[in-house]
Design an enzyme around this catalytic site. Structure first.
Site, PDB file in Angstrom:
ATOM      1  N   GLU A  13      18.479 -23.176 -61.585  1.00 45.68           N
ATOM      2  CA  GLU A  13      17.647 -22.718 -62.693  1.00 45.68           C
ATOM      3  C   GLU A  13      18.089 -21.351 -63.190  1.00 45.68           C
ATOM      4  O   GLU A  13      17.554 -20.850 -64.173  1.00 45.68           O
ATOM      5  CB  GLU A  13      16.165 -22.756 -62.291  1.00 45.68           C
ATOM      6  CG  GLU A  13      15.637 -21.528 -61.603  1.00 45.68           C
ATOM      7  CD  GLU A  13      16.259 -21.249 -60.236  1.00 45.68           C
ATOM      8  OE1 GLU A  13      16.925 -22.127 -59.671  1.00 45.68           O
ATOM      9  OE2 GLU A  13      16.089 -20.128 -59.745  1.00 45.68           O
ATOM     10  N   ALA A 287       8.137 -26.637 -51.676  1.00 54.30           N
ATOM     11  CA  ALA A 287       9.370 -27.372 -51.343  1.00 54.30           C
ATOM     12  C   ALA A 287      10.598 -26.480 -51.451  1.00 54.30           C
ATOM     13  O   ALA A 287      11.526 -26.602 -50.656  1.00 54.30           O
ATOM     14  CB  ALA A 287       9.520 -28.585 -52.249  1.00 54.30           C
ATOM     15  N   HIS A 310      14.817 -25.226 -58.624  1.00 48.07           N
ATOM     16  CA  HIS A 310      14.721 -24.175 -57.598  1.00 48.07           C
ATOM     17  C   HIS A 310      15.129 -24.707 -56.222  1.00 48.07           C
ATOM     18  O   HIS A 310      15.793 -24.014 -55.457  1.00 48.07           O
ATOM     19  CB  HIS A 310      13.285 -23.648 -57.500  1.00 48.07           C
ATOM     20  CG  HIS A 310      12.954 -22.602 -58.522  1.00 48.07           C
ATOM     21  ND1 HIS A 310      12.448 -22.896 -59.748  1.00 48.07           N
ATOM     22  CD2 HIS A 310      13.074 -21.254 -58.487  1.00 48.07           C
ATOM     23  CE1 HIS A 310      12.255 -21.770 -60.426  1.00 48.07           C
ATOM     24  NE2 HIS A 310      12.626 -20.767 -59.690  1.00 48.07           N
TER      25      HIS A 310
HETATM   26  P1  AMP Z   1      12.540 -17.468 -59.643  1.00 47.14           P
HETATM   27  O1  AMP Z   1      12.027 -18.270 -60.800  1.00 47.14           O
HETATM   28  O2  AMP Z   1      13.969 -17.761 -59.348  1.00 47.14           O
HETATM   29  O3  AMP Z   1      12.229 -16.018 -59.718  1.00 47.14           O
HETATM   30  O4  AMP Z   1      11.740 -18.017 -58.321  1.00 47.14           O
HETATM   31  C1  AMP Z   1      10.333 -18.071 -58.304  1.00 47.14           C
HETATM   32  C2  AMP Z   1       9.815 -18.479 -56.934  1.00 47.14           C
HETATM   33  O5  AMP Z   1       8.385 -18.411 -56.986  1.00 47.14           O
HETATM   34  C3  AMP Z   1      10.130 -19.904 -56.502  1.00 47.14           C
HETATM   35  O6  AMP Z   1      10.247 -19.970 -55.098  1.00 47.14           O
HETATM   36  C4  AMP Z   1       8.887 -20.674 -56.951  1.00 47.14           C
HETATM   37  O7  AMP Z   1       8.650 -21.872 -56.240  1.00 47.14           O
HETATM   38  C5  AMP Z   1       7.807 -19.656 -56.648  1.00 47.14           C
HETATM   39  N1  AMP Z   1       6.608 -19.882 -57.467  1.00 47.14           N
HETATM   40  C6  AMP Z   1       6.489 -19.826 -58.820  1.00 47.14           C
HETATM   41  N2  AMP Z   1       5.240 -20.130 -59.222  1.00 47.14           N
HETATM   42  C7  AMP Z   1       4.527 -20.401 -58.097  1.00 47.14           C
HETATM   43  C8  AMP Z   1       3.182 -20.788 -57.843  1.00 47.14           C
HETATM   44  N3  AMP Z   1       2.308 -20.972 -58.827  1.00 47.14           N
HETATM   45  N4  AMP Z   1       2.816 -21.000 -56.547  1.00 47.14           N
HETATM   46  C9  AMP Z   1       3.697 -20.829 -55.551  1.00 47.14           C
HETATM   47  N5  AMP Z   1       4.963 -20.454 -55.720  1.00 47.14           N
HETATM   48  C10 AMP Z   1       5.400 -20.241 -56.968  1.00 47.14           C
END
Ligand code: AMP
Length: 344
Positions: A13, A287, A310
């Site tokens: 991503e 996940a 992700h």
């Molecule tokens: P990035 O977009 O690369 O900064 O990564 C964002 C991280 O935050 C990833 O591990 C997502 O799964 C996590 N994340 C984003 N939104 C949520 C949410 N609502 N609940 C739990 N984890 C989230």
């Protein structure tokens, strides 16, 4: 000294995750790395405050030599030289996510020689990051099942865009994480919805919780409004929490200017409903957060929805730093099993 890896930050991503996962794995494996194209697919590429704080926190914990650690930087080099446990305080300085900074350094702290107390100031409730309650009630309990002794406390709420929140993390190192499987939910234990409000009219929470009751068929007694005292700035989140015997999941949606309270609540309900219908234990966000600790435990398995970009990123970065592969098998229309396999 191990050979330096070169990571392409635009994979998957193309967000901050490739960087944070590389930092976490570099700290635990001692492998130096260079990452290029940091956040290449984001509207404002390069290091933002949250990522820079994660780099600086990892550099402090790992006594690392770092090149390129500045706002906007699209390439950094990071070479860790040890592990410094103890008390540390890091400040994002914006609403950038405190929980994402903590997730970056926690795996290394679990392997430290002494306990650590980490305080991170920044955002505790941001869209696109784990809200504090997800971190504390979904992610950390899984690490505890694996043998980690770790607790998190929310000392002050910090909503996007003002920030001003504070999270404290206490970590006692363990001999090693235990491999586990999260392949079934088990029986339902409890459920609740919370509408958190900071410096906003109470009516927003009432409308959000009414929507949750209507959409999910819940009782008002399962829903609670929470007005935050002394917030860093205004903010609102709806959290739908589902507790099962083997796992807790939490789905969050954030209030936004121009988006009706009902629509905010519907977003959280839609994610919860998708998860419930799929009959899987692990939701989409969790996940992508499990493969790293599972790999450090020497393996593990979980059942979730189809892989997100992700999750693909996590698998790619793990493969680069460790002899680790994540195998997947579709189990039903909506359910996939992921096996984290680490070569001895
Ligand atoms: P990035 O977009 O690369 O900064 O990564 C964002 C991280 O935050 C990833 O591990 C997502 O799964 C996590 N994340 C984003 N939104 C949520 C949410 N609502 N609940 C739990 N984890 C989230």
């Amino acid at each position: 000294m191990k050979q330096m890896l070169t990571i392409d930050g635009s994979i998957g991503e193309g967000g901050g995750q490739a960087l944070r996962t590389s930092l976490a794995l570099s700290l635990v494996t001692g492998t130096p790395f260079r990452i290029e194209n940091i956040r290449a697919r984001r509207a404002r590429p390069g290091l933002m405050r949250q990522h820079l704080t994660a780099v600086n926190a990892a550099a402090t914990i790992g006594r690392a030599t770092v090149h390129g650690a500045e706002i906007g930087s699209r390439t950094i080099e990071f070479a860790p030289q040890g592990l410094v446990c103890g008390e540390h305080r890091f400040s994002v300085g914006t609403a950038g996510s405190a929980t994402l900074v903590l997730q970056t350094i926690l795996p290394a702290l679990l392997r430290g020689a002494a306990p650590s107390t980490i305080v991170v100031e920044g955002g505790t409730h941001n869209p696109l990051a784990p809200p504090f309650e997800f971190f504390a009630r979904v992610y950390l309990p899984i690490l505890r099942r694996m043998g980690a002794n770790v607790t998190a406390t929310l000392e002050r709420h910090g909503f996007y865009p003002s920030g001003g929140g504070r999270v404290r993390l206490e970590v006692v190192p363990c001999a090693g994480l235990r491999a586990i499987e999260v392949v079934e939910r088990g029986g339902a234990v409890g459920r609740r919805a919370t509408a958190v409000l900071a410096a906003l009219p109470f009516d927003i929470a009432r409308r959000e919780l009414d929507t949750v009751c209507a959409q999910l068929g819940w009782d008002a007694a399962e829903c609670q409004p929470l007005a935050v005292k002394e917030p860093g700035g205004p903010g609102n989140v709806v959290e739908v929490e589902l507790e099962f015997e083997h796992v807790t999941e939490l789905f969050a949606a954030f209030g936004e200017r121009g988006v009706r309270a009902e629509v905010v609540a519907q977003r959280a309900c839609a994610e919860a409903a998708e998860y419930l219908a799929a009959n899987v234990p692990v939701g989409r966000h969790l996940a992508d957060q499990l493969p790293l600790p599972f790999a450090l435990a020497g393996g593990g398995a979980f059942v979730s929805l189809s892989a997100s970009p992700h999750l693909e990123t996590q698998c790619d970065i793990l493969r680069r730093f460790m002899r680790c592969e994540v195998r997947r098998r579709q189990e039903s229309a909506a359910a996939w099993r992921f096996d984290v396999i680490v070569e001895a």
